[in-house]
Design a protein around this motif. Structure first.
Motif, mmCIF file in Angstrom:
data_model
loop_
_atom_site.group_PDB
_atom_site.id
_atom_site.type_symbol
_atom_site.label_atom_id
_atom_site.label_comp_id
_atom_site.label_asym_id
_atom_site.label_seq_id
_atom_site.Cartn_x
_atom_site.Cartn_y
_atom_site.Cartn_z
ATOM 1 N N HIS A 153 0.821 -1.266 0.161
ATOM 2 C CA HIS A 153 -0.002 -0.093 -0.108
ATOM 3 C C HIS A 153 0.850 1.432 -0.055
ATOM 4 O O HIS A 153 0.435 2.246 -0.054
ATOM 5 C CB HIS A 153 -0.957 0.042 1.412
ATOM 6 C CG HIS A 153 -1.715 -1.143 1.463
ATOM 7 N ND1 HIS A 153 -1.249 -2.467 1.893
ATOM 8 C CD2 HIS A 153 -2.937 -1.533 0.926
ATOM 9 C CE1 HIS A 153 -2.075 -3.298 2.301
ATOM 10 N NE2 HIS A 153 -3.058 -2.627 1.675
ATOM 11 N N SER A 173 -3.277 -0.440 -3.918
ATOM 12 C CA SER A 173 -4.597 0.192 -4.000
ATOM 13 C C SER A 173 -4.502 1.413 -4.453
ATOM 14 O O SER A 173 -3.667 2.082 -4.459
ATOM 15 C CB SER A 173 -4.735 0.553 -2.660
ATOM 16 O OG SER A 173 -4.531 -0.378 -1.268
ATOM 17 N N CYS A 177 -8.981 8.989 -4.328
ATOM 18 C CA CYS A 177 -8.595 9.644 -3.014
ATOM 19 C C CYS A 177 -7.179 9.227 -2.229
ATOM 20 O O CYS A 177 -6.330 10.227 -2.115
ATOM 21 C CB CYS A 177 -9.717 9.013 -1.942
ATOM 22 S SG CYS A 177 -11.186 9.831 -1.995
ATOM 23 N N TYR A 178 -6.999 7.946 -2.319
ATOM 24 C CA TYR A 178 -5.709 7.212 -2.091
ATOM 25 C C TYR A 178 -4.644 8.145 -2.880
ATOM 26 O O TYR A 178 -3.397 8.166 -2.415
ATOM 27 C CB TYR A 178 -5.489 5.874 -2.190
ATOM 28 C CG TYR A 178 -6.556 5.161 -1.284
ATOM 29 C CD1 TYR A 178 -7.315 5.623 -0.266
ATOM 30 C CD2 TYR A 178 -6.791 3.609 -1.387
ATOM 31 C CE1 TYR A 178 -8.364 5.122 0.387
ATOM 32 C CE2 TYR A 178 -7.669 2.816 -0.590
ATOM 33 C CZ TYR A 178 -8.398 3.620 0.309
ATOM 34 O OH TYR A 178 -9.383 2.942 1.193
ATOM 35 N N GLN A 181 -2.699 11.044 -1.201
ATOM 36 C CA GLN A 181 -2.220 10.791 -0.194
ATOM 37 C C GLN A 181 -0.551 10.614 -0.405
ATOM 38 O O GLN A 181 -0.160 9.690 -1.232
ATOM 39 C CB GLN A 181 -2.809 9.670 0.548
ATOM 40 C CG GLN A 181 -4.203 9.832 0.966
ATOM 41 C CD GLN A 181 -4.195 11.017 2.132
ATOM 42 O OE1 GLN A 181 -3.192 11.301 2.757
ATOM 43 N NE2 GLN A 181 -5.310 11.784 2.239
ATOM 44 N N LEU A 190 -4.479 5.661 4.960
ATOM 45 C CA LEU A 190 -5.250 5.884 3.500
ATOM 46 C C LEU A 190 -6.398 6.405 3.688
ATOM 47 O O LEU A 190 -7.108 7.111 2.901
ATOM 48 C CB LEU A 190 -4.984 4.520 2.775
ATOM 49 C CG LEU A 190 -3.601 4.175 2.179
ATOM 50 C CD1 LEU A 190 -3.674 3.018 1.449
ATOM 51 C CD2 LEU A 190 -3.381 5.277 1.141
ATOM 52 N N TRP A 191 -7.146 6.086 4.928
ATOM 53 C CA TRP A 191 -8.357 6.462 4.968
ATOM 54 C C TRP A 191 -8.817 7.186 6.372
ATOM 55 O O TRP A 191 -9.966 7.246 6.612
ATOM 56 C CB TRP A 191 -9.490 5.193 4.824
ATOM 57 C CG TRP A 191 -9.154 4.022 5.729
ATOM 58 C CD1 TRP A 191 -9.316 3.925 7.053
ATOM 59 C CD2 TRP A 191 -8.648 3.035 5.234
ATOM 60 N NE1 TRP A 191 -8.983 2.601 7.267
ATOM 61 C CE2 TRP A 191 -8.378 1.769 6.353
ATOM 62 C CE3 TRP A 191 -8.054 2.390 3.867
ATOM 63 C CZ2 TRP A 191 -7.711 0.884 6.069
ATOM 64 C CZ3 TRP A 191 -7.622 0.888 3.694
ATOM 65 C CH2 TRP A 191 -7.474 0.312 4.879
ATOM 66 N N ARG A 207 3.410 7.899 -6.227
ATOM 67 C CA ARG A 207 2.438 7.108 -6.702
ATOM 68 C C ARG A 207 2.394 6.974 -8.214
ATOM 69 O O ARG A 207 2.456 6.136 -8.887
ATOM 70 C CB ARG A 207 0.971 7.605 -6.204
ATOM 71 C CG ARG A 207 0.873 7.327 -4.708
ATOM 72 C CD ARG A 207 -0.563 7.651 -4.140
ATOM 73 N NE ARG A 207 -0.618 7.519 -2.727
ATOM 74 C CZ ARG A 207 -1.010 6.359 -2.149
ATOM 75 N NH1 ARG A 207 -1.144 5.110 -2.602
ATOM 76 N NH2 ARG A 207 -0.650 6.477 -0.649
ATOM 77 N N LYS A 225 -9.003 -2.078 -3.321
ATOM 78 C CA LYS A 225 -9.551 -0.744 -2.791
ATOM 79 C C LYS A 225 -9.971 0.112 -3.820
ATOM 80 O O LYS A 225 -9.784 1.574 -3.664
ATOM 81 C CB LYS A 225 -8.561 -0.375 -1.858
ATOM 82 C CG LYS A 225 -8.252 -1.265 -0.761
ATOM 83 C CD LYS A 225 -9.147 -1.673 -0.033
ATOM 84 C CE LYS A 225 -8.970 -2.677 1.335
ATOM 85 N NZ LYS A 225 -10.052 -3.174 2.127
ATOM 86 N N GLY A 228 -12.398 2.404 -2.507
ATOM 87 C CA GLY A 228 -11.996 2.794 -1.178
ATOM 88 C C GLY A 228 -12.644 2.340 -0.073
ATOM 89 O O GLY A 228 -13.128 2.908 0.931
#
Length: 382
Positions: A153, A173, A177-178, A181, A190-191, A207, A225, A228
């Motif tokens: 991850h 993942s 959204c992720y 990050q 991550l969440w 990423r 994910k 998410g």
């Protein structure tokens, strides 16, 4: 169903694939029914991370007689102790659990064997400098693992793993959204709500570099994910405050460089069908940019998201693909042969841009597309 090459493995996998978590706690008949339905829809790829013996056995029974039609991605370094899942680096426990897995799945090999999971620097060093990687490579040599992979991850650690040259597949993942990050050794980040409390802008560069590296190296990415954990499908739970559809989430993941498939953890036929509907969805139904554009707190201004809103080009250039291939050359500081060939077979090339500006008018993220086409034409030579 759309099928894609899983990196350089030679495997052709369904773009919509199955995560195993949806089958947890189900009966043998329910699991068989779900897998029958998935196969009927063209799904040929499943990730089985859990060490739960009942789950493994139920999936094994469901695939009996059609093993060769299905690509199984199983995990190494998961164990079952005291009635629960355990991640382990104890090589004897890992070996025992792996052997049990093959028996339970009624097979003598895994198409993809994933080392489970590596997010921390110290764990990376322990695995790749110790007995775990030696066990994994031995299993690959014996043919009991056909292709080696890792689940992670953390984009920084995942990049180090890819750079070893030892893996063929990465389970990672990916969702909008992720992707905003920064790297962390704690998966909970991550969440975590607090990490979305402040403004975020564009995809985290680590990423983006990871996805581009996988594309360059031929390391296939399959995605976990993608929804998410379901939060992105809920207006209340999504950090964006706007609900996305399954088709939009899936399209986002499948347009990232290196990605071959998304692993959807479906509990029933309805959830499988909702994912498979991506195959027949219209361009408008897949359009994730309509959700992501125009946010004050979260933005991707000036950054190509490969969403395709720039189309139609007045001379037929596939602008999103040109941008993707150009970005891959920047990441590599060279033009890899595979990228050169992908660019070459495009029907139209960057040099054909007439600078009409129609694409820039259409782009929801304010990308300087004409300038990008000029740079791409200079880079590739046409």
């Amino acid at each position: 169903m759309e099928y894609r090459s899983l990196g350089n493995t030679g495997l052709s996998v369904s773009a919509i694939s199955l995560g195993c978590e949806g089958f947890m706690g189900q009966t043998e008949e329910q699991v068989r029914d779900g897998i029958d339905f998935a196969i009927d829809k063209g799904i040929n790829f499943i990730d089985i991370y859990s060490s739960n013996p009942d789950l493994r056995s139920n999936i094994g029974k469901a695939l009996t007689g059609r093993r060769e039609q299905f690509i199984i991605q199983g995990h190494l370094c998961t164990a079952w102790e005291d009635g629960q899942y355990l991640r382990t680096r104890d090589v004897e426990k890992a070996k025992t659990s792996f052997n049990d897995q093959l028996i339970q799945l009624n097979t003598d090999y895994l198409d993809v064997g994933m080392i489970h999971y590596i997010d921390a620097e110290q764990d990376f060093l322990e695995v790749f400098n110790g007995p775990v990687i030696r066990l994994a490579l031995q299993l690959k040599k014996e043919g009991r693992i056909r292709h080696l992979g890792v689940i992670s991850h953390n984009p920084v650690i995942a990049r180090k793993i890819v750079e070893t040259g030892l893996i063929d597949v990465l389970l990672f993942s990916i969702n909008p959204c992720y992707d905003m990050q920064p790297a962390s050794e704690d998966i909970e980040d991550l969440w975590a709500d607090q990490n979305y409390a402040h403004a975020l802008h564009n995809i985290d560069p680590d990423r983006e570099k990871l996805y581009e590296l996988c594309e360059q190296r031929g390391v296939g990415i399959d995605v976990m994910k993608v929804y998410g954990g379901g939060d992105l499908l809920s207006e209340i739970n999504s950090p964006f405050g706007i609900a996305m559809t399954p088709a939009q989430c899936i399209e986002y993941a499948l347009t990232r460089p290196g990605v071959a498939a998304v692993m959807i953890g479906c509990k029933n036929k309805e959830e499988i069908q909702a994912a498979v509907n991506w195959c027949s969805a219209t361009k408008v139904e897949k359009d994730y940019a309509s959700v992501m554009a125009g946010m004050e707190k979260f933005s991707w201004q000036g950054h190509c998201m490969y969403c395709g809103h720039c189309a139609p080009c007045s001379v037929g250039i596939d602008v999103a693909s040109v941008n993707k291939y150009y970005n891959l050359t920047i990441a590599q500081n060279d033009i890899p042969e595979t990228v050169r060939e992908h660019y070459k077979v495009l029907t139209h090339h960057a040099s054909e841009c007439i600078a009409c500006g129609q694409c820039e008018t259409n782009c929801p993220f304010g990308v300087a597309i004409i300038e990008q086409m000029e740079k791409a034409a200079e880079r590739f030579g046409y």
